[in-house]
Design a protein around this motif. Structure first.
Motif, PDB file in Angstrom:
ATOM      1  N   GLU A   1       3.253   2.918 -10.239  1.00 40.06           N
ATOM      2  CA  GLU A   1       1.830   2.685 -10.523  1.00 40.06           C
ATOM      3  C   GLU A   1       1.034   3.012  -9.260  1.00 40.06           C
ATOM      4  O   GLU A   1       1.561   3.029  -8.162  1.00 40.06           O
ATOM      5  N   GLU A   2      -0.264   3.201  -9.446  1.00 44.55           N
ATOM      6  CA  GLU A   2      -1.100   3.586  -8.322  1.00 44.55           C
ATOM      7  C   GLU A   2      -1.055   2.517  -7.221  1.00 44.55           C
ATOM      8  O   GLU A   2      -1.124   1.333  -7.480  1.00 44.55           O
ATOM      9  N   SER A   3      -0.891   2.944  -5.971  1.00 40.30           N
ATOM     10  CA  SER A   3      -0.859   1.974  -4.870  1.00 40.30           C
ATOM     11  C   SER A   3      -1.450   2.608  -3.625  1.00 40.30           C
ATOM     12  O   SER A   3      -0.838   2.601  -2.568  1.00 40.30           O
ATOM     13  N   SER A   4      -2.612   3.213  -3.779  1.00 46.70           N
ATOM     14  CA  SER A   4      -3.185   3.928  -2.641  1.00 46.70           C
ATOM     15  C   SER A   4      -3.979   2.962  -1.754  1.00 46.70           C
ATOM     16  O   SER A   4      -4.260   1.834  -2.136  1.00 46.70           O
ATOM     17  N   GLN A   5      -4.312   3.444  -0.572  1.00 52.35           N
ATOM     18  CA  GLN A   5      -5.108   2.651   0.365  1.00 52.35           C
ATOM     19  C   GLN A   5      -6.556   3.100   0.209  1.00 52.35           C
ATOM     20  O   GLN A   5      -6.923   4.165   0.654  1.00 52.35           O
ATOM     21  N   LYS A   6      -7.355   2.280  -0.467  1.00 54.75           N
ATOM     22  CA  LYS A   6      -8.725   2.713  -0.784  1.00 54.75           C
ATOM     23  C   LYS A   6      -9.697   2.505   0.384  1.00 54.75           C
ATOM     24  O   LYS A   6     -10.539   3.323   0.668  1.00 54.75           O
ATOM     25  N   SER A   7      -9.568   1.367   1.071  1.00 59.25           N
ATOM     26  CA  SER A   7     -10.572   1.047   2.084  1.00 59.25           C
ATOM     27  C   SER A   7     -10.002   1.260   3.477  1.00 59.25           C
ATOM     28  O   SER A   7      -8.793   1.359   3.653  1.00 59.25           O
ATOM     29  N   SER A   8     -10.886   1.318   4.469  1.00 63.35           N
ATOM     30  CA  SER A   8     -10.419   1.504   5.837  1.00 63.35           C
ATOM     31  C   SER A   8      -9.755   0.219   6.326  1.00 63.35           C
ATOM     32  O   SER A   8     -10.327  -0.865   6.236  1.00 63.35           O
ATOM     33  N   LEU A   9      -8.558   0.364   6.860  1.00 66.09           N
ATOM     34  CA  LEU A   9      -7.838  -0.812   7.371  1.00 66.09           C
ATOM     35  C   LEU A   9      -8.441  -1.305   8.680  1.00 66.09           C
ATOM     36  O   LEU A   9      -8.300  -2.461   9.042  1.00 66.09           O
ATOM     37  N   LEU A  10      -9.093  -0.382   9.415  1.00 66.22           N
ATOM     38  CA  LEU A  10      -9.538  -0.726  10.762  1.00 66.22           C
ATOM     39  C   LEU A  10     -10.502  -1.912  10.760  1.00 66.22           C
ATOM     40  O   LEU A  10     -10.532  -2.699  11.691  1.00 66.22           O
ATOM     41  N   GLN A  11     -11.273  -2.039   9.669  1.00 56.83           N
ATOM     42  CA  GLN A  11     -12.279  -3.100   9.586  1.00 56.83           C
ATOM     43  C   GLN A  11     -11.657  -4.482   9.460  1.00 56.83           C
ATOM     44  O   GLN A  11     -12.262  -5.458   9.855  1.00 56.83           O
ATOM     45  N   CYS A  12     -10.462  -4.559   8.877  1.00 59.63           N
ATOM     46  CA  CYS A  12      -9.948  -5.906   8.557  1.00 59.63           C
ATOM     47  C   CYS A  12      -8.707  -6.295   9.352  1.00 59.63           C
ATOM     48  O   CYS A  12      -8.030  -7.253   9.004  1.00 59.63           O
ATOM     49  N   LEU A  13      -8.400  -5.575  10.440  1.00 62.17           N
ATOM     50  CA  LEU A  13      -7.176  -5.891  11.195  1.00 62.17           C
ATOM     51  C   LEU A  13      -7.193  -7.324  11.729  1.00 62.17           C
ATOM     52  O   LEU A  13      -6.184  -8.027  11.668  1.00 62.17           O
ATOM     53  N   GLU A  14      -8.343  -7.733  12.278  1.00 61.28           N
ATOM     54  CA  GLU A  14      -8.454  -9.094  12.843  1.00 61.28           C
ATOM     55  C   GLU A  14      -8.044 -10.142  11.814  1.00 61.28           C
ATOM     56  O   GLU A  14      -7.296 -11.064  12.104  1.00 61.28           O
ATOM     57  N   ASP A  15      -8.561  -9.968  10.593  1.00 58.25           N
ATOM     58  CA  ASP A  15      -8.303 -10.968   9.541  1.00 58.25           C
ATOM     59  C   ASP A  15      -6.839 -11.001   9.135  1.00 58.25           C
ATOM     60  O   ASP A  15      -6.372 -11.975   8.550  1.00 58.25           O
ATOM     61  N   MET A  16      -6.119  -9.897   9.404  1.00 57.05           N
ATOM     62  CA  MET A  16      -4.739  -9.816   8.919  1.00 57.05           C
ATOM     63  C   MET A  16      -3.704 -10.273   9.949  1.00 57.05           C
ATOM     64  O   MET A  16      -2.535 -10.438   9.622  1.00 57.05           O
ATOM     65  N   VAL A  17      -4.151 -10.489  11.179  1.00 60.05           N
ATOM     66  CA  VAL A  17      -3.213 -10.918  12.228  1.00 60.05           C
ATOM     67  C   VAL A  17      -2.419 -12.168  11.829  1.00 60.05           C
ATOM     68  O   VAL A  17      -1.201 -12.232  12.055  1.00 60.05           O
ATOM     69  N   PRO A  18      -3.061 -13.196  11.220  1.00 62.09           N
ATOM     70  CA  PRO A  18      -2.288 -14.397  10.853  1.00 62.09           C
ATOM     71  C   PRO A  18      -1.140 -14.110   9.867  1.00 62.09           C
ATOM     72  O   PRO A  18      -0.239 -14.932   9.729  1.00 62.09           O
ATOM     73  N   PHE A  19      -1.189 -12.960   9.197  1.00 64.48           N
ATOM     74  CA  PHE A  19      -0.139 -12.646   8.213  1.00 64.48           C
ATOM     75  C   PHE A  19       1.039 -11.890   8.839  1.00 64.48           C
ATOM     76  O   PHE A  19       1.981 -11.522   8.151  1.00 64.48           O
ATOM     77  N   ILE A  20       0.955 -11.638  10.152  1.00 64.32           N
ATOM     78  CA  ILE A  20       2.102 -11.012  10.840  1.00 64.32           C
ATOM     79  C   ILE A  20       3.022 -12.148  11.295  1.00 64.32           C
ATOM     80  O   ILE A  20       2.722 -12.879  12.238  1.00 64.32           O
ATOM     81  N   LEU A  21       4.134 -12.313  10.594  1.00 59.50           N
ATOM     82  CA  LEU A  21       4.999 -13.495  10.782  1.00 59.50           C
ATOM     83  C   LEU A  21       5.783 -13.431  12.087  1.00 59.50           C
ATOM     84  O   LEU A  21       6.091 -14.455  12.684  1.00 59.50           O
ATOM     85  N   VAL A  22       6.188 -12.226  12.487  1.00 56.34           N
ATOM     86  CA  VAL A  22       6.826 -12.033  13.797  1.00 56.34           C
ATOM     87  C   VAL A  22       6.034 -10.928  14.451  1.00 56.34           C
ATOM     88  O   VAL A  22       5.920  -9.835  13.892  1.00 56.34           O
ATOM     89  N   ASN A  23       5.457 -11.226  15.626  1.00 52.78           N
ATOM     90  CA  ASN A  23       4.577 -10.241  16.240  1.00 52.78           C
ATOM     91  C   ASN A  23       5.054  -9.922  17.657  1.00 52.78           C
ATOM     92  O   ASN A  23       4.710 -10.604  18.618  1.00 52.78           O
ATOM     93  N   ASP A  24       5.870  -8.872  17.763  1.00 57.71           N
ATOM     94  CA  ASP A  24       6.437  -8.483  19.060  1.00 57.71           C
ATOM     95  C   ASP A  24       5.709  -7.288  19.676  1.00 57.71           C
ATOM     96  O   ASP A  24       6.316  -6.519  20.428  1.00 57.71           O
ATOM     97  N   MET A  25       4.419  -7.135  19.369  1.00 60.19           N
ATOM     98  CA  MET A  25       3.699  -5.967  19.892  1.00 60.19           C
ATOM     99  C   MET A  25       3.688  -5.927  21.423  1.00 60.19           C
ATOM    100  O   MET A  25       3.806  -4.867  22.017  1.00 60.19           O
ATOM    101  N   GLU A  26       3.568  -7.106  22.046  1.00 60.00           N
ATOM    102  CA  GLU A  26       3.580  -7.172  23.521  1.00 60.00           C
ATOM    103  C   GLU A  26       4.882  -6.587  24.082  1.00 60.00           C
ATOM    104  O   GLU A  26       4.879  -5.895  25.096  1.00 60.00           O
ATOM    105  N   LYS A  27       5.985  -6.890  23.405  1.00 58.80           N
ATOM    106  CA  LYS A  27       7.286  -6.407  23.896  1.00 58.80           C
ATOM    107  C   LYS A  27       7.368  -4.882  23.825  1.00 58.80           C
ATOM    108  O   LYS A  27       7.936  -4.227  24.704  1.00 58.80           O
TER     109      LYS A  27
END
Length: 423
Positions: A187-213
């Motif tokens: 089924e259709e599963s495209s990315q319609k909107s720009s992700l860049l606008q909502c990155l801040e809001d999505m940080v709490p949903f990153i359960l393991v966040n090793d970006m610093e590493k």
């Protein structure tokens, strides 16, 4: 379990869609190949209908009968599964590990076409992948525009600003993994909107966040660099469409910010899991971007074609990625691939299927360390960028899973949560 619903509902839907796709292309096969094309289409459809029936009636899994190069490895793996079942009857569709039978279905879809020339090179999933790309156009334009603006000033950014941009583009690549056609059964599963606008809001949903590493690993590699040894990052790709473009942007950023000297992309050698990237998808995407009548999209496409010509981007495929084996058996089954990955400074594994193969797709306790679940698979420092779409997850803090489970029973399969998990 989620595996049960996948085999019972999702996989038959994918087979029905595949059969339907072949039906719809009948005239095209006739125009290109005459009666031979139509005969081949009929044979492929009959093969797939039989496959769907075997699946729905829980028939035993049968050895592959084609002559393709990987058939022997698949049949050895079936023997291995038979031995595991300790005489409780051989593996059947509903009495086998989910990862195995799901991979087996896609391999059989491939055989249905590969054994029926002249339509043996037809990718039954190509239309869906193209549609995903075109329907994500708005998000792709937003991302390419953002990135081209960033490139204008990249030389003036200090280390802190570079790190911020790196984290942003990593997250776009992470959430781009939501666009998965095998998960939505095509089924259709495209990315319609720009992700860049909502990155801040999505940080709490990153359960393991090793970006610093990841950042410190790449910084250290950059600082130790000599003329002889280049910093190389390998991206083990997942979906075509928007996700692939987000991977391209991340790869270009790594080069432009001098965090890496070359990026190796690893795709699938045959159509796989509906939307996985093959060499054709890889090249097609760059051509589409080049030809776009949007300045920044086409600039991206032209630059990326240039990266391939200069050899700072390299595409590889290998049949191991479409075998049913966990990655812990790569050193034994595909020593050449394992040795090549050992040359990398960082391996980025995109998506859910790669995560399942990294961890053996087992029902781990959620607090088991990622390193332990990898079961000695460690050719180089590695990181999984994945949104959760199957019920395997390790490396969580005590109580973290239970807390989410209490309010969201579907948290492991909804695609709402993600991990940037490093080892």
């Amino acid at each position: 379990s989620f595996a049960y619903f996948t085999i019972k509902d999702r996989l038959p839907q994918i087979l029905t869609r595949t059969i339907d796709t072949l039906h719809r292309h009948k005239n095209e096969f006739f125009e290109e190949h005459g009666e031979k094309g139509v005969e081949a289409e009929k044979r492929a459809i009959s093969f797939l209908s039989k496959l769907r029936n075997e699946l729905q009636t829980d028939k035993p899994v049968t050895p592959l009968e084609d002559e393709l190069p990987d058939a022997m490895l698949w049949n050895q793996y079936l023997d291995y599964q038979r031995n595991l079942s300790n005489g409780n009857g051989g593996p059947s569709w509903f009495q086998s590990p989910w990862l195995y039978v799901e991979c087996y279905m896609y391999r059989r879809i491939h055989a249905a076409l590969a054994q029926n020339p002249p339509i043996d090179n037809f990718d039954v999933f190509k239309e869906g992948k193209a549609q995903n790309f075109f329907e994500s156009q708005g998000a792709i334009i937003a991302l390419c525009t953002y990135f081209q603006e960033l490139l204008k000033n990249i030389k003036d950014l200090d280390e802190k600003q570079l790190q911020e941009e790196f984290f942003k583009l990593l997250q776009v690549s992470l959430w781009g993994n939501k666009c998965d056609l095998s998960f939505s059964a095509g089924e259709e599963s495209s990315q319609k909107s720009s992700l860049l606008q909502c990155l801040e809001d999505m940080v709490p949903f990153i359960l393991v966040n090793d970006m610093e590493k990841l950042w410190s690993l790449l910084q250290n590699a950059k600082n130790r660099k000599t003329d002889k040894c280049k910093v190389r990052v390998d991206i083990i790709l997942d979906n075509a469409g928007f996700e692939l473009v987000s991977d391209f942007v991340l790869a270009d950023f790594l080069l432009s910010s001098k965090l890496a000297d070359e990026v190796h992309f690893r795709g699938k050698s045959i159509p796989w899991y509906v939307s996985d990237t093959t060499k054709n998808d890889f090249n097609w995407t760059i051509k589409q971007l080049q030809a776009a009548n949007h300045m920044w999209m086409s600039r991206c496409g032209i630059n990326w074609e240039g990266n391939l010509k200069k050899g700072v981007w390299v595409y590889h495929d290998h049949m191991f990625w479409t075998l049913p084996h966990d990655f812990s058996s790569m050193a034994e089954v595909a020593p050449d691939l394992y040795a090549d990955l050992q040359k990398s400074n960082l391996l980025l594994f995109k998506g859910d299927l790669n995560y399942r193969k990294l961890t053996g797709d087992r029902k781990w306790e959620h607090t088991v360390p990622f390193h332990q679940a990898l079961n000695k698979f460690h050719p180089a420092p590695l990181c999984s960028l994945r949104t959760l779409k199957s019920d395997t997850q390790v490396g969580l803090k005590p109580g973290q899973a239970e807390q989410i489970q209490a309010s969201e029973p579907e948290w492991m399969i909804s695609g709402k949560y993600g991990v940037v998990q490093f080892d």
